[in-house]
Every structure is written in structure tokens, then in C-alpha cells.
Design a protein around this motif. Sequence first.
Motif, PDB file in Angstrom:
ATOM      1  N   GLU A   7      50.400  25.758  67.905  1.00 10.12           N
ATOM      2  CA  GLU A   7      51.113  25.594  66.630  1.00 10.12           C
ATOM      3  C   GLU A   7      52.611  25.592  66.914  1.00 10.12           C
ATOM      4  OE1 GLU A   7      52.375  24.924  63.608  1.00 10.12           O
ATOM      5  OE2 GLU A   7      50.670  25.888  62.590  1.00 10.12           O
ATOM      6  N   ASP A   8      53.315  24.561  66.453  1.00 10.24           N
ATOM      7  CA  ASP A   8      54.749  24.465  66.733  1.00 10.24           C
ATOM      8  C   ASP A   8      55.603  25.223  65.723  1.00 10.24           C
ATOM      9  OD1 ASP A   8      53.770  22.446  64.978  1.00 10.24           O
ATOM     10  OD2 ASP A   8      55.731  21.481  65.049  1.00 10.24           O
ATOM     11  N   GLU A   9      55.053  25.521  64.545  1.00 10.37           N
ATOM     12  CA  GLU A   9      55.841  26.285  63.583  1.00 10.37           C
ATOM     13  C   GLU A   9      55.772  27.769  63.950  1.00 10.37           C
ATOM     14  OE1 GLU A   9      55.146  24.908  59.309  1.00 10.37           O
ATOM     15  OE2 GLU A   9      53.975  23.525  60.533  1.00 10.37           O
ATOM     16  N   ASP A  51      46.846  23.154  65.461  1.00  7.94           N
ATOM     17  CA  ASP A  51      47.565  22.480  64.386  1.00  7.94           C
ATOM     18  C   ASP A  51      47.446  20.971  64.583  1.00  7.94           C
ATOM     19  OD1 ASP A  51      49.210  22.312  62.136  1.00  7.94           O
ATOM     20  OD2 ASP A  51      51.012  22.109  63.379  1.00  7.94           O
ATOM     21  N   MET A  53      49.659  18.469  63.328  1.00  2.51           N
ATOM     22  CA  MET A  53      50.943  17.823  63.628  1.00  2.51           C
ATOM     23  C   MET A  53      51.664  18.637  64.695  1.00  2.51           C
ATOM     24  SD  MET A  53      51.088  15.300  61.369  1.00  2.51           S
ATOM     25  CE  MET A  53      52.706  14.917  60.729  1.00  2.51           C
ATOM     26  N   LYS A 101      46.647  24.008  55.223  1.00  2.00           N
ATOM     27  CA  LYS A 101      47.753  24.950  54.978  1.00  2.00           C
ATOM     28  C   LYS A 101      48.240  24.748  53.549  1.00  2.00           C
ATOM     29  CE  LYS A 101      49.792  24.571  59.590  1.00  2.00           C
ATOM     30  NZ  LYS A 101      50.972  23.992  60.269  1.00  2.00           N
TER      31      LYS A 101
HETATM   32 CA    CA Z   1      52.947  21.436  63.102  1.00  2.11          CA
END
Ligand code: CA
Length: 222
Positions: A7-9, A51, A53, A101
Motif C-alpha cells: 500500500e503506497d498511502e 492495494d 492503485m 476503501k
Molecule cells: Ca494506492
Amino acid sequence: MRILVIEDEVKIAQFVKRGLKEEGYAVDIASDGEEGHFMLSSNEYDAIILDLMLPKIDGLTLCRTLRKEGNQTPIIMLTAKDTVKDKVKGLDSGADDYLPKPFAFEELLARVRVVLRKKDSRVQTQLKVDELCLDLLTHKVTRGGREIELTVKEYALLEYLMRNAGNIVTRTMISEHVWDINFDTFTNVIDVYINYLRNKIDSGFSDKMIHTVRGKGYLLKK
Ligand code: CA
């Protein structure tokens, strides 16, 4: 059980990690698809939270790649999109489950339990070895009906030993499934936790359940 969160967030990744750790899971985070792929090739995980994206390699592509490579680790896909088309795409790519989400942490947790249960191919909410009983939902542990208070890490270690009851588990296996990537192989932390568990599970009982197999590892049995 050890889980990889891709997950990049940062906020979501940390939120998920904190919550899962409180439940006794060992958690690593990868912040893009490429890092996730690398971590999956070098460590063993029991489940993946992926995730959709992501920078470098997106979630769908990574999921397809993993399945093509023969990786069968359960995958829960996270996404901001909640359309039927996207859901179908996610599941078609080889994901086991799909969660839009924003989600409530409790729901993610329930889904993690479901995919781990499927992996076991046994529908169970309790692990039982003789008179030792561990409830996967409430985290209550009893031996002979007497409740045993465990810390989060002790619980995670006992769960792993009980899932592998009757089989020898090596320190490497324990470190890979109960500890996260920051585990220091040069410490005796596993032996220390085994002793904590012994004091709680076996003391006061004439039949010991946690056994040391010299030069190999540990064994939990009747
Ligand atoms: Ca993302």
C-alpha cells in the motif's frame, strides 16, 4: 501469521499495520508493487493485503504475475473503486477477496480471518490440541478449562505452534511466520518467548506440551 501489506498511502498502511499487530499478526509493509514483488520472493507470507492503485507495478498486474509464478498466498485487494466491473477484474486476476476503501478495520480483520481459514481448508474458529484450546475470534486461551493470560506475541507464537501441532517447527519457520522483517536472527528472542509460553502453558501440569527438539526446533503435542 505473517502478513504483507502492499500500500503506497502511508496513513492507510500504518493504520492497517497497527491494527493487525494488535491482533497478534506480524506485518511488513511494501510501498509499491515492485517492492511488494521483491519481498514476496524473499520472504514467506500467510496473506497479502494488496492495494489496487500502486506505483511501479499496479495491484492487478502484480496479482496476475504472482498467480502466474505459482504463488498461492491468499490476497485481499483494496481499492478506492467500488464498481462491479472493478470487483470482477480483481477477482479474475486471482485475488481471493476484495474490499473497497474506506473500510472499517473490523471488516478487514474478518476478511483476513476468512482467507487464512480458506488457506487451512478447515472451517474453524478454535484450535484444539488435547486440553489446550485457543479461540481465534476472542483470543481466549485455556488449558483444562483454566484461562491463560498471554501477551500479543505469546499468543501469536502459540497459535503458530498449535497450527503445526505434532510437527517440528524450526526457529526460521517461527521467525518467518510470527515475527516481521525487522527480526534479528542473532538474538535468542524466540527461545525467550518459548520459555514465557512454557511458564504459562506447562507449569503446574505434569504433561508438558511444548517440547524442544535438540538441533531442530520446537514441537507442540499432547
Ligand atoms: Ca494506492
